[in-house]
Write an enzyme that holds these catalytic residues in place. Structure first.
Site, PDB file in Angstrom:
ATOM      1  N   SER A 297      62.634 -75.431 -22.050  1.00  0.00           N
ATOM      2  CA  SER A 297      61.988 -74.167 -21.697  1.00  0.00           C
ATOM      3  C   SER A 297      60.853 -73.888 -22.680  1.00  0.00           C
ATOM      4  O   SER A 297      59.913 -74.673 -22.754  1.00  0.00           O
ATOM      5  CB  SER A 297      63.037 -73.053 -21.667  1.00  0.00           C
ATOM      6  OG  SER A 297      62.610 -71.982 -20.894  1.00  0.00           O
TER       7      SER A 297
ATOM      8  N   ASP B 238      63.325 -74.947  -9.815  1.00  0.00           N
ATOM      9  CA  ASP B 238      63.228 -74.003 -10.929  1.00  0.00           C
ATOM     10  C   ASP B 238      62.444 -72.779 -10.480  1.00  0.00           C
ATOM     11  O   ASP B 238      61.216 -72.819 -10.366  1.00  0.00           O
ATOM     12  CB  ASP B 238      62.549 -74.690 -12.118  1.00  0.00           C
ATOM     13  CG  ASP B 238      62.702 -73.919 -13.415  1.00  0.00           C
ATOM     14  OD1 ASP B 238      62.865 -72.684 -13.351  1.00  0.00           O
ATOM     15  OD2 ASP B 238      62.639 -74.538 -14.485  1.00  0.00           O
TER      16      ASP B 238
ATOM     17  N   HIS C 261      66.412 -73.791 -13.382  1.00  0.00           N
ATOM     18  CA  HIS C 261      65.972 -73.909 -14.778  1.00  0.00           C
ATOM     19  C   HIS C 261      67.062 -74.474 -15.687  1.00  0.00           C
ATOM     20  O   HIS C 261      66.769 -75.087 -16.705  1.00  0.00           O
ATOM     21  CB  HIS C 261      65.526 -72.543 -15.280  1.00  0.00           C
ATOM     22  CG  HIS C 261      64.752 -72.583 -16.560  1.00  0.00           C
ATOM     23  ND1 HIS C 261      63.594 -73.314 -16.704  1.00  0.00           N
ATOM     24  CD2 HIS C 261      64.969 -71.977 -17.752  1.00  0.00           C
ATOM     25  CE1 HIS C 261      63.131 -73.157 -17.934  1.00  0.00           C
ATOM     26  NE2 HIS C 261      63.947 -72.356 -18.594  1.00  0.00           N
TER      27      HIS C 261
END
Length: 742
Positions: A612, A687, A719
Site C-alpha cells: 500500500s 482493488d 487491497h
C-alpha cells in the site's frame, strides 16, 4: 488513506481458537528446533492466535457475555466463570432448518430481554456489509427475522429497546418490535446516485465509518446522513471469471474531482416528520462526524472544509434544523478527525482532543465551546479515549507517554489532576475495552514477539481479575522454533533526525559475517489517532513470522519509521505535508546507509518491500535511490497520487489544482528510468481502494524506459489480496523473489 499496513495487520493477527498440532518429539529430537514454513504461517492454524470472541459488557457491571460454540453465555466479571447460558445453539435453529444459524455477532436491547443476532454477513468494502438479522425473545424463545425484504445493514436497537433501525438499498427503515411492523424513514435512495443512512465509499474508507444513522438518547429521533453522489465520477472495476467480464461501477472521487454533497436530517419517529439540519451554505465540504449530545433535541455535527485545515463543531436543534458553531479547531496543515468528542452526562460539558499544542491532548469545554481547561500536556499524545466515570470524574485514555513504540492506559481527573498509569508494570501495547461504568476493562496486551494475553482487570487499579486467554499453546508452539530476537534501536540521520527502528537477526547470528538486509516499510500518515507505525512493541502476527522465516534463511530484517508516521506528535507526522514521498524516501535511504555501514551488513545486498503506502515507498526507493537497493517488492502501491481519493490525498497534498508539484515530483512513474535493481510489482485487479490503474501506469512507464521488472497480479482480489490459497501463493512468490535476488 486507510489503505495501509494496518489493514494488513488486521488480517495478519488472525483470531479464533488456537489449533496447534500435537507435537510429542522423542528425546533425540527434543533439542532440534523446527523450521518455519509458509504453509504453517499462511495455510495451517499452527500459529493462529486465540481471542475472546463476541465479548460484550452487560448492563449490570457484574457480567459480560460471549459466544461459545454457537451458544451465548453469561459470565461473572469477578470470577470469569459462566453463570448461565442465555441462548443455546439449538434455540437458534429455524423451523425446517437442519442446523442452527451460524452467528456472526449479536446485540442486546435495553433490558437485555431481546437479542439481535447477525448471520450470513456479506462484506461490501472495508467496513460496510449487509446481513440477515434475527430477533430472539428470551421470554418466548421465539426467533424472528427482522425483515423479509432482503438483507439489512447496521441494524441497531433504539436506546429504549422497543425498535430497530437499519438500512437496505440506500434507505433507512425502522421496525417496531411489538408489532414487527416496518416503516420506511426514506424512500429516495438510488444506487450510485443517492445514499441514506450509510456512508459513501470515500467516507467509509477515509473517515472510518459505514453506518450513517444514529438514535437519539431518548429513542424519539433518528439522525441520518444523505449522500448525493450523482456528480461523483464512477470507477469501472472489471470482475473476471465469466464468459464476459462483469462491470462493477461505483462512485470514487479521485483527487481534485467532485465529492458527494452531504446533508444531515433528523426523523421524528412518532410524527414521521423529517427535519433537514443546517450544515452551512458551502456544498464542497465534509461532515466527518454526527452524534447526539446529552441535551434533549440537540445534535452535534462536525464540519470540515475541503482542505481539512478547519474543523467546526456545530450544535443543532433537531426540531428546527437550526445550528450554531460552538468550537473551531484549525491547523496550518490539517486537522485530525477521530472519535474523541465525548458529551458528559448532565449536558453541561464535553471532552475533545486537539493537537493545537503540537501533540494530541485532551481538553474540557462547556456546551458553548469555551475551554474550561487542558487536561493533559506533554511531548506525547493520546491514542484513544476509553471511558469516563462521572462519579469520580476520571477520564480513562490510552497514550504514548511511556514511549512512541508503546500504548498504555491512564486516567486523569476533570480537574486536570491525579493522572496515573493504570497497569504499572510491563512494556508493549494495551488495547482496552472498558465497561460502561469503568469498573472493569478487557485488556489485550502483547509485546514484541509475544502473542496477546487477554485479561479482565479492575478499572481504577488495573488489578487482574482473571486471565481469559493467555495463548499458552501458541507460546509453546513458538518455543519449538528457533526464532531470532527482535531488537529495537534508533539512529540519527545526516539531517539530525532521530528515527526509531527494529531489527531481526538470524538466531545463529555471527557478527563476523556479512548479512543481506531486507527492509520493511509502510511509511505513511494514518487516519486520526490510529497508528501507521511498523515499529511497535507488539506481536506482529503472520508478517512477523514471515520475517523470522527470512532471518532463518540468513537475512537480517529491519524496519525504519520515517517522518510522516504517527506516535511522535504533529511536527514529526506533518513534516511531509504537501510533499508526500520526499522526506520519507530520504529517511529510508538514510536507514539503508546506516545499515550499510554496520560491520555485519553487506551494503551491496539491501532490499526493501512494502504494501500500500509501503508499496509506494518501495517504488520510490527503487527509483530515486536505485544505487542503495538491490531489490524491491511493491504490493498494491499508489504510483500517482492523482489516482487516489479526495479525502486522503488532499488532506496531505491539497488538491492537484493547488499543488501539482506535490502530486508529480515524487510519483514513481516520473522516475521509472532510474530503476536498476530487481523489482516485483504485485496488485489485485479487484482493488477498490488503490486501483490496479496505479500498477498499469508504472508498468507502462518502465516499458517506455526499457526497464526490466516482474509483475504478479491477482484476479478479483481486493487491497488485502487474500482468500483461499491467495496469501500462501503470494508469500511463496515473494519469498522466492527475495532468495533469488537478494
Amino acid at each position: 488513506m486507510r489503505f495501509r499496513f494496518l489493514a494488513l495487520a488486521a488480517l495478519l493477527a488472525a483470531n479464533g481458537p488456537a489449533l496447534v498440532p500435537s507435537l510429542t518429539p522423542t528425546l533425540a529430537h527434543a533439542q532440534q528446533k523446527l523450521p518455519l514454513t509458509l504453509e504453517d504461517i499462511w495455510a495451517k492454524p499452527t500459529f493462529r492466535a486465540a481471542a475472546v470472541p463476541g465479548f460484550n459488557w452487560m448492563n449490570d457491571g457484574r457480567y459480560y457475555s460471549a459466544l461459545d460454540a454457537g451458544s451465548l453465555v453469561q459470565y461473572e466479571v469477578t470470577t470469569g466463570k459462566p453463570v448461565q447460558t442465555l441462548v443455546t445453539a439449538a434455540e437458534l435453529q429455524l423451523p425446517g432448518a437442519d442446523k442452527p444459524l451460524a452467528v456472526d455477532g449479536y446485540s442486546f436491547n435495553a433490558n437485555e430481554q431481546k437479542i439481535l443476532f447477525t448471520t450470513a454477513t456479506e462484506p461490501i468494502y472495508r467496513r460496510s456489509a449487509r446481513a440477515s438479522y434475527y430477533v430472539f425473545d428470551r421470554g418466548t424463545k421465539k426467533l424472528t427475522p427482522l425483515s423479509t425484504g432482503g438483507k439489512q445493514g447496521y441494524a441497531t436497537y433504539s436506546p429504549d429497546g422497543l425498535r430497530v433501525a437499519f438500512t437496505r438499498d440506500n434507505n433507512v427503515y425502522v421496525t417496531d418490535l411489538a408489532t414487527m411492523q416496518e416503516t420506511a424513514v426514506t424512500n429516495n435512495g438510488v444506487k450510485n446516485n443517492l445514499i441514506n443512512g450509510s456512508a459513501d465509499w470515500v467516507y467509509e474508507e477515509e473517515f472510518g465509518f459505514a453506518q450513517g444513522f444514529f438514535w437519539s438518547p431518548d429513542s424519539k429521533q433518528i439522525a441520518y446522513y444523505t449522500f448525493d453522489e450523482s456528480q461523483v465520477p464512477e470507477y469501472d472495476m472489471q470482475e473476471w471469471g465469466g464468459l464476459y467480464p462483469k462491470e462493477n461501477r461505483f462512485k470514487y472521487p479521485k483527487a481534485g474531482e467532485k465529492n458527494s454533497v452531504v446533508s444531515v436530517s433528523s426523523y421524528d419517529v412518532a410524527s414521521a416528520r423529517t427535519t433537514k439540519m443546517d450544515v452551512g451554505p458551502v456544498a464542497d465540504q465534509y461532515i466527518p462526524r454526527v452524534q447526539w449530545t446529552q441535551v434533549p433535541n440537540t445534535l452535534s455535527i462536525q464540519r470540515l472544509n475541503r482542505l481539512q485545515n478547519k474543523l467546526e463543531i456545530l450544535h443543532g436543534d433537531a426540531a428546527t434544523g437550526k445550528t450554531k458553531v460552538v468550537l473551531t479547531d484549525t491547523n496550518p496543515a490539517y486537522v485530525e478527525i477521530n472519535d474523541d468528542l465525548n458529551y458528559l452526562a448532565g449536558g453541561k460539558q464535553f471532552l475533545f482532543t486537539s493537537e493545537k499544542d503540537g501533540y494530541q491532548h485532551l481538553y474540557l469545554h462547556d456546551m458553548d465551546g469555551k475551554q474550561v481547561r487542558q487536561l493533559t500536556k506533554g511531548n506525547w499524545e493520546i491514542s484513544a479515549i476509553n471511558g469516563f466515570d462521572p462519579k469520580s470524574g476520571f477520564v480513562y485514555f490510552t497514550s504514548t507517554e511511556g514511549s512512541a513504540l508503546q500504548r498504555h492506559l491512564y486516567r486523569i481527573g476533570l480537574n486536570g489532576k491525579g493522572k496515573q498509569r493504570i497497569i504499572e508494570a510491563g512494556n508493549g501495547i494495551d488495547v482496552v475495552n472498558m465497561s460502561p461504568d469503568t469498573k472493569y476493562f478487557l485488556n489485550t496486551h502483547s509485546s514484541a514477539g509475544v502473542p496477546a494475553v487477554v485479561s479482565l482487570r479492575e478499572g481504577s487499579s488495573g488489578k487482574l481479575v482473571k486471565t481469559l486467554e493467555d495463548n499458552a499453546k501458541l507460546k509453546q508452539t513458538l518455543a519449538q522454533y528457533d526464532l531470532g530476537k527482535l531488537e529495537f534501536f534508533s539512529f540519527k540521520t545526516s539531517e539530525g533526525v532521530d528515527l526509531n527502528a527494529y531489527m531481526i537477526k538470524p538466531s545463529n547470528f555471527d557478527p563476523a559475517k556479512k548479512y543481506p538486509v531486507l527492509m520493511h516499510v509502510y511509511g505513511g500518515p494514518s487516519f486520526g489517532t490510529s497508528s501507521s507505525q511498523t515499529v511497535l512493541d507488539n506481536y506482529g502476527g503472520a508478517n512477523y513470522l514471515w520475517h523470522q522465516m527470512l532471518a532463518e534463511k540468513g537475512y537480517i530484517v529491519v524496519s525504519v519509521e520515517n517522518r510522516g508516521t504517527s506516535g511522535r506528535g504533529s511536527a514529526f507526522r506533518k513534516a511531509t505535508y504537501a510533499n508526500l514521498g520526499k522526506l520519507e524516501t530520504i529517511d529510508q535511504a538514510e536507514g539503508a546507509k546506516y545499515l550499510g555501514a554496520l560491520p555485519y551488513v553487506d551494503k551491496s545486498r539491501i532490499g526493501i518491500w512494502g504494501w500500500s503506502y509501503g508499496g509506494y515507498m518501495t517504488s520510490l526507493a527503487m527509483t530515486k535511490n536505485a544505487d542503495l537497493f538491490k531489490m524491491g517488492i511493491a504490493v498494491a502501491p499508489v504510483t500517482n497520487w492523482r489516482y487516489y481519493d479526495t479525502v486522503y490525498t488532499e488532506r496531505y497534498l491539497k488538491t492537484p489544482q493547488e499543488n501539482p508539484g506535490g502530486y508529480d515530483d515524487n510519483s514513481p512513474v516520473q522516475f521509472a528510468q532510474n530503476m536498476k535493481g530487481k523489482f516485483l510489482l504485485v496488485h489485485g485487479t479487484g482493488d477498490d481502494n488503490v486501483h490496479f490503474q496505479n500498477s498499469i501506469a508504472f508498468v507502462d512507464a518502465m516499458i517506455k524506459a526499457n526497464k526490466d521488472y516482474q509483475t504478479l497480479y491477482y484476479p478479483n482480489r481486493n487491497h488485502g489480496i487474500a482468500g483461499g490459497n491467495t496469501r500462501l501463493h503470494l508469500y511463496r512468490q515473494m519469498t522466492n523473489f527475495v532468495t533469488q535476488n537478494l
